[in-house]
Motif scaffolding. Structure first.
Motif, mmCIF file in Angstrom:
data_model
loop_
_atom_site.group_PDB
_atom_site.id
_atom_site.type_symbol
_atom_site.label_atom_id
_atom_site.label_comp_id
_atom_site.label_asym_id
_atom_site.label_seq_id
_atom_site.Cartn_x
_atom_site.Cartn_y
_atom_site.Cartn_z
ATOM 1 N N LEU A 87 0.833 -1.200 0.000
ATOM 2 C CA LEU A 87 0.000 0.000 0.000
ATOM 3 C C LEU A 87 0.869 1.251 0.000
ATOM 4 O O LEU A 87 0.583 2.230 -0.719
ATOM 5 C CB LEU A 87 -0.915 -0.007 1.222
ATOM 6 N N ALA A 88 1.954 1.220 0.771
ATOM 7 C CA ALA A 88 2.869 2.366 0.818
ATOM 8 C C ALA A 88 3.499 2.604 -0.544
ATOM 9 O O ALA A 88 3.666 3.759 -0.977
ATOM 10 C CB ALA A 88 3.948 2.119 1.871
ATOM 11 N N ILE A 89 3.853 1.537 -1.253
ATOM 12 C CA ILE A 89 4.463 1.680 -2.577
ATOM 13 C C ILE A 89 3.467 2.253 -3.579
ATOM 14 O O ILE A 89 3.817 3.104 -4.406
ATOM 15 C CB ILE A 89 5.012 0.321 -3.063
ATOM 16 N N VAL A 90 2.207 1.808 -3.504
ATOM 17 C CA VAL A 90 1.183 2.342 -4.411
ATOM 18 C C VAL A 90 1.023 3.842 -4.211
ATOM 19 O O VAL A 90 0.960 4.614 -5.183
ATOM 20 C CB VAL A 90 -0.169 1.621 -4.186
ATOM 21 N N PHE A 91 0.974 4.284 -2.959
ATOM 22 C CA PHE A 91 0.854 5.718 -2.684
ATOM 23 C C PHE A 91 2.090 6.466 -3.179
ATOM 24 O O PHE A 91 1.972 7.564 -3.762
ATOM 25 C CB PHE A 91 0.664 5.956 -1.185
ATOM 26 N N ALA A 92 3.267 5.886 -2.951
ATOM 27 C CA ALA A 92 4.506 6.538 -3.387
ATOM 28 C C ALA A 92 4.538 6.687 -4.901
ATOM 29 O O ALA A 92 4.914 7.746 -5.430
ATOM 30 C CB ALA A 92 5.710 5.730 -2.903
ATOM 31 N N MET A 93 4.133 5.641 -5.622
ATOM 32 C CA MET A 93 4.130 5.691 -7.083
ATOM 33 C C MET A 93 3.070 6.658 -7.604
ATOM 34 O O MET A 93 3.306 7.400 -8.563
ATOM 35 C CB MET A 93 3.889 4.293 -7.655
#
Length: 216
Positions: free
Chosen positions: A50-56
């Motif tokens: 989830l953190a990676i999706v937000f970062a991307m």
């Protein structure tokens, strides 16, 4: 669009391989050890995608294409670790049936989104609202533990992500047409693949909840 589908399919394949390997051994597998006795590691694995999706999503304008690629593959691996628990809960036959049903539905819906002349933007707004409602219902059901609500959530989840598959495909096609030949092309490919990956995986998981049988 072929590049988008290649990235998306490769990500799903990588996730599946990681999930299978991490769950090998059943109750003695690394997946069982982490998610039963893993403590904080369990939450790191579950929340990292989830953190990676937000970062991307929020950082794509500032990131290099190579950085987005690295994050995409890291996301696919972490999703594999997180989804490894389905091999501990559901039978292999149920997982295979849900996967192939999802693949067939996804292919048809994405083809419709790619070829239709109808503007699906209005449907997309409705589906996003439905997704918010779905998340709220899932949070409520964490406390009430209603089997009826769980069934409704699963059925609604399949419908919402089926619709989002067609909507996202049309949106990606439109975006790609606008950035073709520019430096943004690589970023659009990766972000488009991420959107379709999320549609596929979520449709698969909700369908598995509907039709899946537990391990014997």
């Amino acid at each position: 669009m072929l590049s988008v589908y290649n990235y998306m399919a490769s990500g799903v394949l990588l996730t599946g391989i990681v999930a299978m390997l991490f769950s090998m051994g059943g109750i003695t597998s690394p997946a069982a050890q982490v998610f039963i006795h893993g403590g904080i590691l369990k939450w790191v694995i579950m929340l990292s995608p989830l953190a990676i999706v937000f970062a991307m999503s929020f950082g794509q304008a500032r990131m290099q294409t190579s950085t987005l690629q690295m994050l995409y593959w890291a996301f696919a691996v972490l999703m594999g670790l997180s989804l490894s628990t389905i091999f501990l809960v559901y039978s292999g036959t149920s997982i295979a049936q849900a996967f192939f049903a999802t693949a067939a539905g996804f292919a048809g819906l994405s083809l419709y989104g790619y070829t239709t002349k109808k503007d699906l933007s209005a449907m997309g707004t409705f589906l996003i609202m439905g997704l918010v409602g779905l998340i709220v219902a899932m949070l409520i059901n964490l406390f009430v533990q209603s089997s009826t609500l769980n069934l409704v959530i699963s059925f609604a989840g399949v419908l919402i992500f089926a619709g989002l598959t067609a909507y996202d495909t049309q949106k990606i096609k439109s975006m790609y047409a606008h950035v073709a030949g520019t430096d943004m092309m690589g970023k659009v490919v990766i972000m488009g693949a991420l959107n379709l990956y999320l549609d596929f995986i979520n449709m698969f998981l909700f369908l598995l909840r509907l039709m899946g049988n537990g391990r014997n």
